[in-house]
Motif scaffolding. Structure first.
Motif, short mmCIF file in Angstrom:
data_model
loop_
_atom_site.label_atom_id
_atom_site.label_comp_id
_atom_site.label_asym_id
_atom_site.label_seq_id
_atom_site.Cartn_x
_atom_site.Cartn_y
_atom_site.Cartn_z
N TYR A 391 -0.12 -6.12 1.47
CA TYR A 391 0.88 -4.92 1.59
C TYR A 391 0.61 -3.45 1.03
O TYR A 391 0.54 -2.83 0.96
N HIS A 392 0.11 -3.49 -1.08
CA HIS A 392 -0.24 -2.88 -0.95
C HIS A 392 -1.45 -1.62 -0.63
O HIS A 392 -1.60 -0.40 -1.01
N ASP A 393 -2.48 -2.67 -0.59
CA ASP A 393 -3.19 -2.10 -0.76
C ASP A 393 -4.19 -1.87 0.92
O ASP A 393 -5.17 -1.06 1.29
N HIS A 394 -3.66 -2.79 2.09
CA HIS A 394 -4.35 -2.46 3.35
C HIS A 394 -2.95 -2.19 4.21
O HIS A 394 -3.29 -2.77 5.16
N HIS A 395 -2.21 -1.86 3.95
CA HIS A 395 -0.86 -1.20 4.58
C HIS A 395 -0.25 -0.24 3.94
O HIS A 395 -0.48 0.23 3.30
N VAL A 396 0.68 0.63 4.34
CA VAL A 396 1.44 1.38 4.22
C VAL A 396 2.89 0.79 5.21
O VAL A 396 3.04 1.16 5.94
N ILE A 397 4.47 1.27 3.65
CA ILE A 397 4.91 1.44 3.55
C ILE A 397 6.18 2.07 2.67
O ILE A 397 6.35 2.05 1.57
N GLY A 475 -11.05 -2.48 11.56
CA GLY A 475 -12.14 -3.24 10.15
C GLY A 475 -12.60 -2.53 8.84
O GLY A 475 -13.72 -2.85 8.81
N GLU A 476 -12.17 -1.50 9.11
CA GLU A 476 -12.94 -0.48 8.09
C GLU A 476 -12.26 -0.15 6.76
O GLU A 476 -11.21 -0.83 6.30
N PRO A 477 -12.59 0.00 5.38
CA PRO A 477 -12.55 -0.04 4.23
C PRO A 477 -11.06 0.90 4.33
O PRO A 477 -10.70 1.66 4.78
N PHE A 478 -9.77 1.02 3.24
CA PHE A 478 -8.57 1.81 3.73
C PHE A 478 -8.37 0.50 1.95
O PHE A 478 -7.89 0.04 1.46
N ASP A 479 -7.86 2.19 1.13
CA ASP A 479 -8.08 2.97 -0.15
C ASP A 479 -6.58 2.85 -0.15
O ASP A 479 -5.99 3.97 -0.71
N GLY A 480 -5.58 1.43 -0.40
CA GLY A 480 -4.26 1.29 -0.17
C GLY A 480 -3.73 2.80 -1.84
O GLY A 480 -2.60 3.80 -0.71
N THR A 481 -4.27 2.14 -2.51
CA THR A 481 -3.54 2.96 -4.08
C THR A 481 -3.80 4.13 -3.63
O THR A 481 -2.96 5.39 -4.50
N GLU A 482 -4.99 4.60 -3.26
CA GLU A 482 -5.23 6.35 -3.73
C GLU A 482 -4.62 6.61 -2.48
O GLU A 482 -4.75 7.85 -2.69
N LYS A 483 -4.76 6.26 -1.20
CA LYS A 483 -3.33 6.76 -0.12
C LYS A 483 -3.19 7.34 -0.42
O LYS A 483 -1.86 8.32 -1.02
N CYS A 484 -2.06 6.06 -1.48
CA CYS A 484 -0.14 6.15 -1.92
C CYS A 484 -0.48 7.34 -3.32
O CYS A 484 1.20 8.70 -2.88
N ARG A 485 -1.52 7.73 -3.92
CA ARG A 485 -1.15 8.78 -5.16
C ARG A 485 -1.74 9.77 -3.98
O ARG A 485 -1.38 11.15 -4.64
N GLN A 486 -2.01 9.87 -3.36
CA GLN A 486 -2.89 11.39 -2.27
C GLN A 486 -1.34 11.75 -1.49
O GLN A 486 -1.06 12.80 -1.81
#
Ligand SMILES: NC(=O)C1=CN([C@@H]2O[C@H](COP(=O)(O)OP(=O)(O)OC[C@H]3O[C@@H](n4cnc5c(N)ncnc54)[C@H](OP(=O)(O)O)[C@@H]3O)[C@@H](O)[C@H]2O)C=CC1
Ligand SMILES: C=C(/C=C/[C@@H](C)[C@H]1CC[C@H]2C3=CC=C4C[C@@H](O)CC[C@]4(C)[C@H]3CC[C@]12C)C(C)C
Length: 571
Positions: A391-397, A475-486
């Motif tokens: 949920y942190h890495d590949h999901h957004v809430i 099915g592509e990469p998604f960096d949830g942590t970095e997206k959250c930071r941005q």
């Protein structure tokens, strides 16, 4: 130069399928055979507790309240600052509604049990105020007040949200464009301070600084033991209009603003402003705007009117029902008021789709819809570390609170960087106050006379971004942590705020760029919270607390106390 740089163009390489993908795919088995039945028992036991509480007279509840407050004071007094940790409530991390890991409760801390504080203490129909204890939840309060044709002015949607969490954090609902956030509807707060004093804080008494500092403070100024909250008169039904809109994201944002904010600036005119509002964005080109007005039973039952008893277990999930407006065109229906308030509960907005992929199908709704929703606490208790990290890495809430005039920019940002749909839009005021609390309107906003703004409040919007990002679905990469930071940096640049129940990557410096710490720090020192309660950033920071961090938090001292701030608070 912008801090929040847009990410490079999407990488179209494929993400490796991991064990967690299977865990998620088959989570429904655990949910159906364990989580749902136990949720049902859990809800039932809570319901019995509520009924037991309701059978007591208000006088008896008040007497018990006073005894329980004394116990809290006693418990605080038992704390030995030299060896015990910092104070927080004894609610286990998995019970709470939020997405954070609540790591501070996994490190050294001193618990104060508030579990007895779950009673409605008074419904005062003359003052139009409900006096409630902090563990009273939204389902409990609406069950009692709605039959009386009364409601909290802002009744947060999910059944399990508690008054304590909504005041010390934040709460928003479809009436927030009129009344502001949940904390703006609070009339008084009864708080146990670090030194054991019990004070009543209101807008204009000697504790008004505390009153304004508590929202968003996450229980780091004192322990809330009761609150008086504004009630409003309501009717039996909500007449809801579903209006489909199409266009690009900026056009959808404008249509959303037009649905509740008159362009002539007449924002306080009830004939031009609906009583309830929400917007759903289903794709970069389609949305549905919903506006509601309370309606009497007599009106709802008039010939030709459509009544939708939305509370019935087999009804389609609300966001899907609203989406039908895109095909069938604008329509109107009458929904029983309480069903309307809790309309997203059964499907947990649209997160239910990931947890139970067939939960929205007719056969499931008909057979097992009455067991929905799974209790968030049990989902959290049974989610493995892998699912939590997923949920942190590949999901957004996330809920993003942005000025109304920036909603279009925000939608474009979310589309570019996350591509998550549907998106929830809920307008809310942020008031210009005599002091500056943790969140505040843009300085000088009133000079621009923008749509939705008044002299005394700036119109904001809660942009709710929940679900699997487009990249992950492909099915592509998604960096949830970095997206959250941005995303957080984008919010800081745009005078936005992030809801604190959501996961954060903010550094301490950036946390205090997003939230204003002036009044908060002043109250921390004045009310001797430093050294007793944790700091709000320490509570928010993601990751396990190291022994060093725990020690630093415990030893934190108010070193730069200004004389004016240092005055002891009066009783
Ligand atoms: N519609 C909406 O508005 C929604 C809002 N939310 C958010 O979800 C969050 C979680 O809700 P919920 O589970 O009810 O709350 P929590 O139990 O998670 O409490 C949230 C924070 O408030 C503190 N707190 C709670 N009660 C007290 C009290 N009596 N005295 C002092 N501090 C207290 C907690 O402190 P401690 O850490 O010490 O326990 C915690 O830091 C809320 O903060 C809310 O903002 C989520 C979904 C929807
Ligand atoms: C803030 C609002 C609404 C937010 C909800 C959509 C989310 C609030 C808490 C979220 C959840 C908590 C824990 C979960 C356990 C996980 O195993 C699965 C996901 C989830 C159920 C998750 C789902 C989204 C929330 C309910 C308002 C302002 C609209």
């Amino acid at each position: 130069m912008s801090d929040a740089k847009a990410s490079p163009a999407p990488v179209h390489s494929k993400r490796k399928i991991q064990l967690v993908d299977f865990l998620l795919q088959f989570r429904w088995i655990l949910v159906i055979f364990f989580v749902l039945p136990f949720s049902c028992l859990y809800y039932f036991s809570i319901y019995l507790g509520d009924i037991k509480s309701e059978r007591k007279s208000f006088k008896q509840r008040q007497m018990e309240h006073e005894e329980n407050v004394k116990e809290v004071v006693k418990r605080l007094g038992q704390r030995d600052a030299s060896k015990d940790g910092l104070v927080c409530t004894a609610r286990p991390p998995w019970v709470v509604v939020g997405m954070r890991n609540v790591d501070y409760k996994r490190a050294r801390h001193f618990e104060v049990d508030l579990s007895k504080f779950r009673n409605i203490l008074e419904i005062d129909t003359e003052r139009m105020i409900a006096k409630v204890e902090p563990l009273v939840n939204m389902a409990q309060i609406s069950r009692v007040t709605v039959p009386m044709n009364l409601s909290l002015a802002v009744l947060a949607e999910l059944d399990d949200l508690t008054v304590g969490g909504l005041i010390n954090g934040f709460g928003v609902e479809g009436s927030s464009h009129i009344f502001g956030l949940f904390s703006d509807t609070v009339v008084s707060l009864e708080v146990v301070l670090a030194d054991g004093r019990v004070v009543r804080a209101t807008k204009d008494n000697e504790y008004s600084d505390l009153f304004y500092a508590i929202p968003w403070s996450q229980g780091t100024l004192g322990l809330l033991v009761s609150a008086e909250i504004k009630l409003i008169p309501v009717k039996e039904y909500v007449k809801l209009t579903y209006k489909p809109v199409t266009g690009n994201l900026k056009e959808l944002a404008q249509a959303y603003a037009d649905s509740f904010a008159p362009r002539d600036g007449d924002q306080d005119n009830p004939s031009k402003v609906p009583e309830m509002v929400e917007g759903m964005i289903y794709s970069p080109t389609e949305g549905v705007m919903m506006t509601g007005e309370y309606a009497s039973k007599k009106e709802a039952k008039q010939r030709g009117n459509v009544i939708n008893n939305y509370g019935l277990w087999f009804k389609p999930w609300f966001y899907q029902h609203a989406q039908t407006a895109l095909k069938r065109g604008e329509f109107v229906e009458y929904i029983p008021t309480r069903d309307y308030y809790h309309r997203h509960t059964r499907s947990l907005y649209w997160e239910g789709k990931l947890i139970l992929p067939f939960g929205d199908q007719f056969w499931f709704r008909f057979l097992l819809g009455w067991l929905m929703p799974p209790k968030i606490a049990l989902l959290k208790a049974t989610q493995s570390e892998a699912i939590r990290n997923y949920y942190h890495d590949h999901h957004v809430i996330q809920d993003l609170l942005v000025p109304l005039y920036k909603v279009g920019d925000c939608l474009e940002y979310v589309h570019r960087e996350m591509e998550v749909y549907p998106i929830w839009l809920c307008p809310h005021r942020i008031y210009k106050l005599p002091v500056r609390p943790m969140i505040y309107p843009e300085p000088g906003f009133e000079e621009h006379k923008r749509q939705g703004d008044t002299k005394y409040a700036q119109m904001y919007t809660d942009v709710g971004v929940y679900y699997v990002p487009g990249a992950v679905l492909r099915g592509e990469p998604f960096d949830g942590t970095e997206k959250c930071r941005q995303l957080e940096l984008w919010l800081i640049e745009n005078h936005g705020f992030q809801a604190q129940y959501a996961v954060t990557e903010l550094t301490e410096k950036n946390f205090w760029r997003m939230f204003d710490g002036g009044l908060y720090e002043k109250c921390r020192r004045k009310y001797k919270a430093v050294g007793t309660f944790m700091n709000v950033y320490y509570k928010s920071k993601k990751g396990r607390k190291t022994e060093k961090e725990v020690q630093e938090a415990e030893q934190e001292k108010a070193e730069e106390e200004s004389p004016e701030v240092d005055e002891p608070a009066e009783d």
